[in-house]
Design a protein around this motif. Structure first.
Motif, short mmCIF file in Angstrom:
data_model
loop_
_atom_site.label_atom_id
_atom_site.label_comp_id
_atom_site.label_asym_id
_atom_site.label_seq_id
_atom_site.Cartn_x
_atom_site.Cartn_y
_atom_site.Cartn_z
N ALA A 6 0.85 -1.18 0.00
CA ALA A 6 0.00 0.00 0.00
C ALA A 6 0.89 1.24 0.00
O ALA A 6 1.89 1.29 0.71
N THR A 7 0.53 2.20 -0.79
CA THR A 7 1.26 3.46 -0.82
C THR A 7 0.29 4.60 -0.54
O THR A 7 -0.91 4.51 -0.82
N ARG A 8 0.83 5.64 0.06
CA ARG A 8 0.04 6.83 0.35
C ARG A 8 0.87 8.06 0.02
O ARG A 8 2.08 8.05 0.11
N GLN A 10 0.92 12.07 1.17
CA GLN A 10 0.38 13.01 2.16
C GLN A 10 0.87 14.42 1.82
O GLN A 10 2.06 14.63 1.60
N TYR A 58 5.49 4.34 1.66
CA TYR A 58 5.37 3.05 0.98
C TYR A 58 5.69 1.92 1.90
O TYR A 58 6.24 2.09 2.96
#
Length: 58
Positions: A6-8, A10, A58
């Protein structure tokens, strides 16, 4: 065993003195002074400041 990647992303914005209002210094406290009780200056670091940040997790 299965893994999930999962990647984010911000984004953050910080604003200091956003409306650029003056921040007055304390009044003069010298009782025998002609400027007693008067505010004769503003704080030096009272300008508008904006800080932006972007973080990838990540």
């Amino acid at each position: 065993m299965e893994t999930v990647n999962a990647t984010r992303l911000q984004f953050r914005g910080e604003f200091f003195n956003a409306f650029n209002h003056p921040q007055f210094a304390p009044p003069d406290t010298g009782v025998n002074d002609g400027n007693f009780g008067k505010i004769t200056s503003t704080n030096a670091n009272s300008s508008r400041q904006v800080q932006l940040a972007l973080k990838f997790i990540y």
